[in-house]
Design an enzyme around this catalytic site. Sequence first.
Site, PDB file in Angstrom:
ATOM      1  N   ASN A   9      36.088  40.104  33.515  1.00  0.00           N
ATOM      2  CA  ASN A   9      36.101  38.692  33.111  1.00  0.00           C
ATOM      3  C   ASN A   9      34.987  37.988  33.888  1.00  0.00           C
ATOM      4  O   ASN A   9      35.127  37.734  35.078  1.00  0.00           O
ATOM      5  CB  ASN A   9      37.475  38.092  33.454  1.00  0.00           C
ATOM      6  CG  ASN A   9      37.527  36.596  33.229  1.00  0.00           C
ATOM      7  OD1 ASN A   9      36.658  36.030  32.561  1.00  0.00           O
ATOM      8  ND2 ASN A   9      38.555  35.956  33.778  1.00  0.00           N
ATOM      9  N   LYS A  11      34.057  35.029  33.660  1.00  0.00           N
ATOM     10  CA  LYS A  11      34.330  33.596  33.833  1.00  0.00           C
ATOM     11  C   LYS A  11      33.058  32.802  33.458  1.00  0.00           C
ATOM     12  O   LYS A  11      32.340  33.216  32.548  1.00  0.00           O
ATOM     13  CB  LYS A  11      34.792  33.299  35.265  1.00  0.00           C
ATOM     14  CG  LYS A  11      35.926  34.225  35.696  1.00  0.00           C
ATOM     15  CD  LYS A  11      36.646  33.742  36.902  1.00  0.00           C
ATOM     16  CE  LYS A  11      37.609  34.820  37.374  1.00  0.00           C
ATOM     17  NZ  LYS A  11      38.607  34.341  38.299  1.00  0.00           N
ATOM     18  N   HIS A  97      45.098  32.934  30.719  1.00  0.00           N
ATOM     19  CA  HIS A  97      44.585  33.121  32.084  1.00  0.00           C
ATOM     20  C   HIS A  97      45.031  31.929  32.933  1.00  0.00           C
ATOM     21  O   HIS A  97      45.056  30.790  32.458  1.00  0.00           O
ATOM     22  CB  HIS A  97      43.057  33.222  32.062  1.00  0.00           C
ATOM     23  CG  HIS A  97      42.500  33.709  33.370  1.00  0.00           C
ATOM     24  ND1 HIS A  97      42.390  32.882  34.464  1.00  0.00           N
ATOM     25  CD2 HIS A  97      42.062  34.924  33.777  1.00  0.00           C
ATOM     26  CE1 HIS A  97      41.894  33.577  35.482  1.00  0.00           C
ATOM     27  NE2 HIS A  97      41.682  34.811  35.093  1.00  0.00           N
ATOM     28  N   GLU A  99      43.601  30.240  35.082  1.00  0.00           N
ATOM     29  CA  GLU A  99      42.635  29.136  35.181  1.00  0.00           C
ATOM     30  C   GLU A  99      42.695  28.248  33.933  1.00  0.00           C
ATOM     31  O   GLU A  99      42.497  27.031  34.027  1.00  0.00           O
ATOM     32  CB  GLU A  99      41.217  29.700  35.411  1.00  0.00           C
ATOM     33  CG  GLU A  99      41.085  30.225  36.836  1.00  0.00           C
ATOM     34  CD  GLU A  99      40.067  31.349  37.030  1.00  0.00           C
ATOM     35  OE1 GLU A  99      39.216  31.555  36.154  1.00  0.00           O
ATOM     36  OE2 GLU A  99      40.153  32.013  38.083  1.00  0.00           O
ATOM     37  N   GLU A 169      48.721  39.004  36.858  1.00  0.00           N
ATOM     38  CA  GLU A 169      47.745  38.432  37.778  1.00  0.00           C
ATOM     39  C   GLU A 169      48.431  37.389  38.657  1.00  0.00           C
ATOM     40  O   GLU A 169      48.532  36.214  38.257  1.00  0.00           O
ATOM     41  CB  GLU A 169      46.627  37.748  36.992  1.00  0.00           C
ATOM     42  CG  GLU A 169      45.826  38.692  36.130  1.00  0.00           C
ATOM     43  CD  GLU A 169      44.397  38.191  35.968  1.00  0.00           C
ATOM     44  OE1 GLU A 169      43.494  38.926  36.359  1.00  0.00           O
ATOM     45  OE2 GLU A 169      44.194  37.063  35.501  1.00  0.00           O
ATOM     46  N   GLY A 175      40.668  35.564  42.867  1.00  0.00           N
ATOM     47  CA  GLY A 175      39.481  34.978  43.489  1.00  0.00           C
ATOM     48  C   GLY A 175      39.674  34.599  44.948  1.00  0.00           C
ATOM     49  O   GLY A 175      38.855  33.892  45.522  1.00  0.00           O
ATOM     50  N   SER A 215      41.644  40.032  42.741  1.00  0.00           N
ATOM     51  CA  SER A 215      40.824  40.580  43.829  1.00  0.00           C
ATOM     52  C   SER A 215      40.781  42.109  43.850  1.00  0.00           C
ATOM     53  O   SER A 215      40.769  42.724  44.916  1.00  0.00           O
ATOM     54  CB  SER A 215      41.294  40.023  45.180  1.00  0.00           C
ATOM     55  OG  SER A 215      41.170  38.610  45.203  1.00  0.00           O
TER      56      SER A 215
HETATM   57  C1  PEP Z   1      40.469  37.174  37.022  1.00  0.00           C
HETATM   58  O1  PEP Z   1      39.578  36.404  36.755  1.00  0.00           O
HETATM   59  O2  PEP Z   1      41.308  37.414  36.145  1.00  0.00           O
HETATM   60  C2  PEP Z   1      40.524  37.791  38.347  1.00  0.00           C
HETATM   61  C3  PEP Z   1      41.470  38.662  38.578  1.00  0.00           C
HETATM   62  O3  PEP Z   1      39.576  37.400  39.264  1.00  0.00           O
HETATM   63  P1  PEP Z   1      39.248  38.122  40.674  1.00  0.00           P
HETATM   64  O4  PEP Z   1      39.118  39.594  40.404  1.00  0.00           O
HETATM   65  O5  PEP Z   1      37.975  37.498  41.113  1.00  0.00           O
HETATM   66  O6  PEP Z   1      40.397  37.842  41.592  1.00  0.00           O
END
Ligand code: PEP
Length: 259
Positions: A9, A11, A97, A99, A169, A175, A215
């Site tokens: 992803n 983003k 997601h 976000e 997640e 992040g 992460s």
């Molecule tokens: C994500 O954007 O779904 C995500 C898991 O980000 P990160 O790997 O940066 O934590």
Amino acid sequence: MRKALVAGNWKMHGRINQNINLIGDLVEQLSPIKESVSILVCPPLVYINQVGGLLSGTGINVGAQDVSRFEKDGAHTGDCSAEMLADMGVSYALVGHSERRSEYQETDAVVALKLKNLLQVGIKPILCVGESLEQRDAGLVEKVIADQILAAFSGLSVKELSNVVLAYEPIWAIGTGKTASPEQAQAVHAFIRQMLASGYGSEFSEQVTILYGGSVKAANADQLFSQPDIDGGLIGGAALVSEEFTAICRAAATSPKNG
Ligand code: PEP
């Protein structure tokens, strides 16, 4: 056995020239393993056509990060429908997601509409679910996850849901550099599979792909992907670095349980 899937992803990152370089590196580095793991790259919408073109014929898929809640063409400024994504050759799209949920106040009801729109045009939705740290501390993980999944699946049959992918997640791990431990992640994945078995049958729950996201990096991917119910990863930050993303895909491809 379920085949591993790793989805990147991006983003809100990317530029025409950066994308050419990153995809060029990925195609080269992923070439020895791309048969053993499904790989997906989700760039910002404006670059879907470019990235889709760069990936054409490589066996690596292009996906979207979101889709409109509206099904039909119309006066929805800024939106892009599921049908338009399908028209551009998109094979998967993220929905729900964290976000999107937090920055755009997307409710479970909106997520459900998006998921349905994707299924109707044959795009595989990757439904993201996860709890906040406060919810985890209050012992609400299972309730939050079950509520999010059941709301998104509402009104859909097992047959209609057969193309759905889930991504667990935990919000506190996205992040932040804080990864859920392999045991913490496995416990939630096992819970998801169990609740799907009781609601939709064991055939469905055993075939559904459940990704972990939060992460994930080269250094922790092996351990996470060796857990019995973790079928791959949804990768944010590390998806922007070709060596990291390749190492994560390699960890999924070489996991002993990868089918
Ligand atoms: C994500 O954007 O779904 C995500 C898991 O980000 P990160 O790997 O940066 O934590």
